[in-house]
Design a protein around this motif. Structure first.
Motif, PDB file in Angstrom:
ATOM      1  N   GLU A 301       0.830  -1.210   0.000  1.00 30.70           N
ATOM      2  CA  GLU A 301       0.000   0.000   0.000  1.00 30.70           C
ATOM      3  C   GLU A 301       0.860   1.254   0.000  1.00 30.70           C
ATOM      4  O   GLU A 301       0.530   2.246  -0.654  1.00 30.70           O
ATOM      5  CB  GLU A 301      -0.945   0.008   1.201  1.00 30.70           C
ATOM      6  CG  GLU A 301      -1.880   1.206   1.167  1.00 30.70           C
ATOM      7  CD  GLU A 301      -3.053   1.079   2.123  1.00 30.70           C
ATOM      8  OE1 GLU A 301      -3.625   2.125   2.483  1.00 30.70           O
ATOM      9  OE2 GLU A 301      -3.403  -0.060   2.506  1.00 30.70           O
ATOM     10  N   TRP A 304       1.929   1.885  -3.492  1.00 27.78           N
ATOM     11  CA  TRP A 304       0.842   2.490  -4.276  1.00 27.78           C
ATOM     12  C   TRP A 304       0.759   3.987  -4.001  1.00 27.78           C
ATOM     13  O   TRP A 304       0.679   4.790  -4.935  1.00 27.78           O
ATOM     14  CB  TRP A 304      -0.493   1.839  -3.922  1.00 27.78           C
ATOM     15  CG  TRP A 304      -0.617   0.386  -4.245  1.00 27.78           C
ATOM     16  CD1 TRP A 304       0.130  -0.326  -5.157  1.00 27.78           C
ATOM     17  CD2 TRP A 304      -1.532  -0.549  -3.667  1.00 27.78           C
ATOM     18  NE1 TRP A 304      -0.263  -1.635  -5.169  1.00 27.78           N
ATOM     19  CE2 TRP A 304      -1.282  -1.809  -4.281  1.00 27.78           C
ATOM     20  CE3 TRP A 304      -2.529  -0.455  -2.705  1.00 27.78           C
ATOM     21  CZ2 TRP A 304      -2.007  -2.948  -3.939  1.00 27.78           C
ATOM     22  CZ3 TRP A 304      -3.264  -1.592  -2.372  1.00 27.78           C
ATOM     23  CH2 TRP A 304      -3.000  -2.821  -2.984  1.00 27.78           C
ATOM     24  N   ARG A 305       0.776   4.351  -2.728  1.00 22.43           N
ATOM     25  CA  ARG A 305       0.619   5.762  -2.364  1.00 22.43           C
ATOM     26  C   ARG A 305       1.803   6.596  -2.846  1.00 22.43           C
ATOM     27  O   ARG A 305       1.627   7.698  -3.385  1.00 22.43           O
ATOM     28  CB  ARG A 305       0.453   5.896  -0.851  1.00 22.43           C
ATOM     29  CG  ARG A 305      -0.848   5.337  -0.313  1.00 22.43           C
ATOM     30  CD  ARG A 305      -1.014   5.593   1.176  1.00 22.43           C
ATOM     31  NE  ARG A 305      -2.226   4.981   1.701  1.00 22.43           N
ATOM     32  CZ  ARG A 305      -3.445   5.506   1.596  1.00 22.43           C
ATOM     33  NH1 ARG A 305      -3.607   6.676   0.994  1.00 22.43           N
ATOM     34  NH2 ARG A 305      -4.501   4.881   2.094  1.00 22.43           N
ATOM     35  N   TYR A 309      -0.175   5.303  -7.585  1.00 26.00           N
ATOM     36  CA  TYR A 309      -0.628   4.196  -8.418  1.00 26.00           C
ATOM     37  C   TYR A 309      -1.975   3.699  -7.924  1.00 26.00           C
ATOM     38  O   TYR A 309      -2.171   3.492  -6.731  1.00 26.00           O
ATOM     39  CB  TYR A 309       0.404   3.067  -8.337  1.00 26.00           C
ATOM     40  CG  TYR A 309      -0.015   1.748  -8.952  1.00 26.00           C
ATOM     41  CD1 TYR A 309      -0.120   1.602 -10.333  1.00 26.00           C
ATOM     42  CD2 TYR A 309      -0.279   0.638  -8.149  1.00 26.00           C
ATOM     43  CE1 TYR A 309      -0.474   0.390 -10.900  1.00 26.00           C
ATOM     44  CE2 TYR A 309      -0.640  -0.582  -8.704  1.00 26.00           C
ATOM     45  CZ  TYR A 309      -0.741  -0.698 -10.080  1.00 26.00           C
ATOM     46  OH  TYR A 309      -1.091  -1.911 -10.637  1.00 26.00           O
ATOM     47  N   ARG A 310      -2.898   3.563  -8.859  1.00 26.73           N
ATOM     48  CA  ARG A 310      -4.212   3.026  -8.504  1.00 26.73           C
ATOM     49  C   ARG A 310      -4.256   1.562  -8.944  1.00 26.73           C
ATOM     50  O   ARG A 310      -4.334   1.271 -10.139  1.00 26.73           O
ATOM     51  CB  ARG A 310      -5.329   3.822  -9.176  1.00 26.73           C
ATOM     52  CG  ARG A 310      -6.729   3.279  -8.851  1.00 26.73           C
ATOM     53  CD  ARG A 310      -7.823   4.069  -9.541  1.00 26.73           C
ATOM     54  NE  ARG A 310      -8.046   5.374  -8.925  1.00 26.73           N
ATOM     55  CZ  ARG A 310      -7.761   6.541  -9.487  1.00 26.73           C
ATOM     56  NH1 ARG A 310      -7.224   6.564 -10.701  1.00 26.73           N
ATOM     57  NH2 ARG A 310      -8.004   7.677  -8.868  1.00 26.73           N
ATOM     58  N   PRO A 311      -4.232   0.619  -8.010  1.00 28.76           N
ATOM     59  CA  PRO A 311      -4.215  -0.797  -8.404  1.00 28.76           C
ATOM     60  C   PRO A 311      -5.562  -1.228  -8.961  1.00 28.76           C
ATOM     61  O   PRO A 311      -6.613  -0.713  -8.551  1.00 28.76           O
ATOM     62  CB  PRO A 311      -3.918  -1.519  -7.084  1.00 28.76           C
ATOM     63  CG  PRO A 311      -4.473  -0.611  -6.044  1.00 28.76           C
ATOM     64  CD  PRO A 311      -4.227   0.791  -6.551  1.00 28.76           C
ATOM     65  N   TYR A 316      -5.769  -5.142  -5.621  1.00 23.79           N
ATOM     66  CA  TYR A 316      -6.125  -4.661  -4.287  1.00 23.79           C
ATOM     67  C   TYR A 316      -6.599  -5.811  -3.406  1.00 23.79           C
ATOM     68  O   TYR A 316      -6.205  -5.916  -2.237  1.00 23.79           O
ATOM     69  CB  TYR A 316      -7.220  -3.598  -4.396  1.00 23.79           C
ATOM     70  CG  TYR A 316      -7.683  -3.094  -3.049  1.00 23.79           C
ATOM     71  CD1 TYR A 316      -6.938  -2.179  -2.338  1.00 23.79           C
ATOM     72  CD2 TYR A 316      -8.865  -3.575  -2.483  1.00 23.79           C
ATOM     73  CE1 TYR A 316      -7.354  -1.728  -1.087  1.00 23.79           C
ATOM     74  CE2 TYR A 316      -9.285  -3.138  -1.238  1.00 23.79           C
ATOM     75  CZ  TYR A 316      -8.519  -2.209  -0.547  1.00 23.79           C
ATOM     76  OH  TYR A 316      -8.924  -1.785   0.694  1.00 23.79           O
ATOM     77  N   TYR A 381      -7.732   4.238  -1.301  1.00 17.79           N
ATOM     78  CA  TYR A 381      -7.374   2.823  -1.314  1.00 17.79           C
ATOM     79  C   TYR A 381      -8.350   2.019  -0.467  1.00 17.79           C
ATOM     80  O   TYR A 381      -8.041   1.564   0.627  1.00 17.79           O
ATOM     81  CB  TYR A 381      -5.926   2.647  -0.851  1.00 17.79           C
ATOM     82  CG  TYR A 381      -4.958   3.265  -1.832  1.00 17.79           C
ATOM     83  CD1 TYR A 381      -4.634   2.623  -3.018  1.00 17.79           C
ATOM     84  CD2 TYR A 381      -4.430   4.526  -1.603  1.00 17.79           C
ATOM     85  CE1 TYR A 381      -3.778   3.196  -3.944  1.00 17.79           C
ATOM     86  CE2 TYR A 381      -3.567   5.115  -2.517  1.00 17.79           C
ATOM     87  CZ  TYR A 381      -3.251   4.448  -3.683  1.00 17.79           C
ATOM     88  OH  TYR A 381      -2.408   5.026  -4.610  1.00 17.79           O
TER      89      TYR A 381
END
Length: 456
Positions: A301, A304-305, A309-311, A316, A381
């Motif tokens: 996570e 991603w942050r 990045y948007r999984p 997710y 998220y």
């Protein structure tokens, strides 16, 4: 974002928050019609629930038409050990929600509406002809069992001891009153209904609060001390505190000093020491494995942050399998005072059922926090937010689709766990039913949060 951070966040009051509040606080608790909730006895646990979870000889449902389907093979089938069996755990006799009011009416002697499955009958796995949840005209309904007991006095004892311990090890300084208000003692009391020993519940509560503190302090949520590029190094040292690293003496002193200087590491070491009073070496090893995997989820996570990045939803959900309540759930037998054999815990079929339950329970927290953790950048998220982007739907539609994901996970857990209890040990049966009770207790705690009561 950790559970505690979400609890301490300001209350949300928009339309989606109202939808989620209705979802979590709705009176329906699809579950086992033959059990239901009963007023707690002297131990704080109802008689039927006590028999269910502790393996007592009393079986009030034995030999009755309403016997839980998950405790017997369907007609025409022998014992099954695979996930393809149509046996069910309590509450899984029909699609999610079908064992609510109708099931309670039948248990009380009333008739079931025509066209539904027989009470206790076998049904297909989710993904077959039956949908994994029943639609409600008033909106989505979480398929989740009811809490098996409510003992406010026991919860208060555990909660006060937990806050005192947090002050002792130094976590959440200046915010201890908020920790008290979060009432994690109630969460542990609800989630582990097969013990009324406050010290066993406290051992599990300390482990949980240490895990949430590591997220809050290290993962840039609240008062971060090690986010960004140092996160992996911080989590590595945290793992050395949970599973003591074996260093040459002249270097071991350095590790000991590092632990004493960091409040989160002190919390982990203290919590693990307390847990060791009740856990066998195998149970401790199991817990340490789940915490290590939790740290992997933290790292994912954070990546991603940090990269904005948007999984995709599948990625997710894969992350949620490890960044979940699993370290808490794995203590079910430790708190209950028995031991699940390691070979059964490690069985891939058991692991599959357990991770599905853990993911589902974490998605409840996603729903609970949807409107409260909105990121100004739009990179939220949690499952509903990611579904809304990927499937190009409204926030309300995304909540309903997230509920469908949750429900499918819970129904599949119930189905597959029911097959496992037919051929597993008595300890496995008790463990899986304890996990089922954990799901209901956790959901009840979320539904009773002071945050949503205030918003109402």
């Amino acid at each position: 974002m950790s559970l505690l951070t979400r609890v301490l966040a300001p209350a949300a009051a928009d339309e989606v928050a109202g939808l989620v509040r209705a979802l979590l606080t709705g009176p329906e608790r699809p579950g086992w019609p033959g059990l239901g909730w009963r007023a707690p006895g002297p131990s704080g646990l109802g008689t039927a629930a006590s028999a269910l979870l502790t393996g007592a000889p009393e079986r009030p449902w034995a030999g009755t038409r309403g016997a839980p389907a998950g405790l017997r093979a369907p007609a025409g089938q022998g014992p099954a050990g695979s996930a393809t069996s149509a046996t069910r755990l309590p509450g899984a006799a029909g699609p999610p929600g079908s064992t609510g009011a109708a099931g309670r009416r039948e248990a009380a002697g009333g008739a079931r509406p025509s066209g539904g499955p027989e009470h206790g009958g076998a049904t297909a796995l989710p993904g077959a002809s039956r949908q994994p949840r029943a639609e409600r005209s008033g909106g989505p309904v979480l398929h989740c069992p009811p809490a098996l007991r409510d003992d406010p006095a026991l919860a208060a004892v555990v909660n006060e001891r937990l806050v005192a311990w947090a002050e002792q090890v130094g976590i959440y300084q200046g915010r201890l009153e908020r920790v008290r208000e979060a009432d994690f003692g109630r969460l542990l009391m609800l989630a582990h209904p097969d013990t009324d020993d406050p010290d066993r519940l406290l051992a599990a509560a300390k482990c949980a609060l240490a895990e949430w503190a590591s997220d809050d302090y290290y993962c840039a949520d609240v008062g971060s001390e090690g986010a960004g590029q140092l996160l992996g190094a911080r989590l590595m040292v945290a793992d050395a505190a949970v599973a003591p690293a074996n260093l040459p003496p002249r270097y071991a002193l350095g590790l000991h000093g590092g632990i004493q200087e960091d409040s989160v590491l002190r919390a982990f070491r203290s919590a693990t020491d307390h847990l060791a009073r009740y856990a066998s070496p195998a149970q401790l090893a199991r817990f340490r494995q789940e915490v290590a995997l939790l740290f992997v989820g933290y790292g994912a996570e954070a990546a991603w942050r940090n990269s904005a990045y948007r999984p995709p939803v599948w990625e997710y959900l894969a992350g949620r399998q490890v960044n979940s309540f699993l370290p808490c759930i794995t203590l079910t037998d430790v708190v209950g005072g028995y031991g699940l054999p390691l070979e059964e815990y490690a069985d891939p079929r058991v692991r599959r059922a357990l991770t599905m339950a853990a993911t589902a329970s974490t998605l409840v927290n996603d729903l609970y926090s949807l409107a409260k953790e909105a990121d100004p950048s739009g990179l939220d998220y949690n499952l509903p937010a990611l579904i809304a982007v990927e499937e190009r739907c409204s926030a309300a539609e995304a909540v309903e689709r997230a509920v469908q994901v949750h429900d499918e996970l819970v129904v599949t857990f119930e189905t597959e766990a029911a097959a496992l209890v037919l051929t597993g040990s008595p300890a496995l049966k008790r463990f899986l039913l304890g996990v089922w009770a954990w799901l209901g207790g956790s959901r009840e705690w979320h539904a009773g949060s002071a945050r949503y009561r205030a918003a109402s």
